[in-house]
Enzyme design. Structure first.
Site, PDB file in Angstrom:
ATOM      1  N   GLU A  51     -15.272  11.399  10.383  1.00  0.00           N
ATOM      2  CA  GLU A  51     -14.274  12.382  10.800  1.00  0.00           C
ATOM      3  C   GLU A  51     -14.944  13.642  11.352  1.00  0.00           C
ATOM      4  O   GLU A  51     -16.168  13.796  11.306  1.00  0.00           O
ATOM      5  CB  GLU A  51     -13.348  12.680   9.617  1.00  0.00           C
ATOM      6  CG  GLU A  51     -12.574  11.423   9.222  1.00  0.00           C
ATOM      7  CD  GLU A  51     -11.559  11.641   8.113  1.00  0.00           C
ATOM      8  OE1 GLU A  51     -11.584  12.698   7.435  1.00  0.00           O
ATOM      9  OE2 GLU A  51     -10.730  10.728   7.932  1.00  0.00           O
ATOM     10  N   GLU A 105     -13.949   0.540  12.314  1.00  0.00           N
ATOM     11  CA  GLU A 105     -14.070  -0.645  13.176  1.00  0.00           C
ATOM     12  C   GLU A 105     -14.813  -0.297  14.465  1.00  0.00           C
ATOM     13  O   GLU A 105     -15.652  -1.063  14.947  1.00  0.00           O
ATOM     14  CB  GLU A 105     -12.681  -1.178  13.549  1.00  0.00           C
ATOM     15  CG  GLU A 105     -11.854  -1.652  12.374  1.00  0.00           C
ATOM     16  CD  GLU A 105     -10.984  -0.542  11.792  1.00  0.00           C
ATOM     17  OE1 GLU A 105     -11.434   0.614  11.709  1.00  0.00           O
ATOM     18  OE2 GLU A 105      -9.847  -0.862  11.409  1.00  0.00           O
TER      19      GLU A 105
HETATM   20  N1  THU Z   1      -9.209   4.622   9.723  1.00  0.00           N
HETATM   21  C1  THU Z   1     -10.167   3.705   9.994  1.00  0.00           C
HETATM   22  O1  THU Z   1     -11.368   4.021  10.044  1.00  0.00           O
HETATM   23  N2  THU Z   1      -9.782   2.427  10.227  1.00  0.00           N
HETATM   24  C2  THU Z   1      -8.502   1.955  10.085  1.00  0.00           C
HETATM   25  O2  THU Z   1      -8.288   0.784  10.227  1.00  0.00           O
HETATM   26  C3  THU Z   1      -7.420   2.903   9.809  1.00  0.00           C
HETATM   27  C4  THU Z   1      -7.798   4.318   9.690  1.00  0.00           C
HETATM   28  C5  THU Z   1      -9.627   5.994   9.424  1.00  0.00           C
HETATM   29  C6  THU Z   1      -9.353   7.022  10.472  1.00  0.00           C
HETATM   30  C7  THU Z   1      -9.335   8.297   9.643  1.00  0.00           C
HETATM   31  O3  THU Z   1     -10.676   8.758   9.473  1.00  0.00           O
HETATM   32  C8  THU Z   1      -8.814   7.854   8.294  1.00  0.00           C
HETATM   33  O4  THU Z   1      -8.970   6.435   8.263  1.00  0.00           O
HETATM   34  C9  THU Z   1      -7.354   8.210   8.054  1.00  0.00           C
HETATM   35  O5  THU Z   1      -6.559   7.796   9.098  1.00  0.00           O
END
Ligand code: THU
Length: 137
Positions: free
Chosen positions: A47, A58
């Protein structure tokens, strides 16, 4: 017909999830991709204080696969925290589509061991892919 998850794929995604950088959402996610070579590539969400600059697990696992020279996703496993689950977001579905097949298994798991299996073609029906750029007339 359900596929059997590749040995070590879930564990690799769990290990990556432990390294996730998710100080804003507090929602750590790990992903592991099995490439055509048989190698496993991992990623986690990263993030950013500028929220939209964050990266999904992913996406970073797919980038690691491509950087290593693999070009085909055979399986992918996504792991999020206990009590939740995280099917890939729309943007990640399209990225999996680029290097996967309609029958590529997508394992959606959490650290409880909850596991669901989807086929990419069911997560992203009637999708646009590389072959659509080919001229047909
Ligand atoms: N996120 C992922 O990395 N992969 C997913 O399949 C769904 C969401 C992350 C994005 C963000 O950093 C956090 O999860 C909350 O949305």
């Amino acid at each position: 017909m359900n596929a059997v998850i590749h040995t070590g794929l879930f564990e690799a995604a769990c290990a990556a999830q432990e390294n996730a950088y998710a100080p804003y959402s507090k929602f750590p996610v790990g992903a592991a991709v099995l490439g055509e070579s048989g190698n496993i590539y991992v990623g986690c969400n990263v993030e950013n204080a500028s929220y939209s600059a964050g990266t999904c697990a992913e996406t970073s696992a797919i980038a690691a696969m491509v950087a290593a020279g693999d070009r085909k996703i055979v399986q992918i496993c996504v792991v999020c925290k206990t009590g939740s689950w995280a099917p890939p977001c729309g943007g990640c579905r399209q990225k999996i589509r680029e290097l996967g097949q309609v029958d590529t298994p997508v394992f959606v798991c959490n650290t409880d061991g909850r596991q669901e299996q989807f086929l990419l073609g069911d997560l992203l029906p009637s999708s646009f892919g590389p072959e659509n750029l080919e001229t047909t007339t």
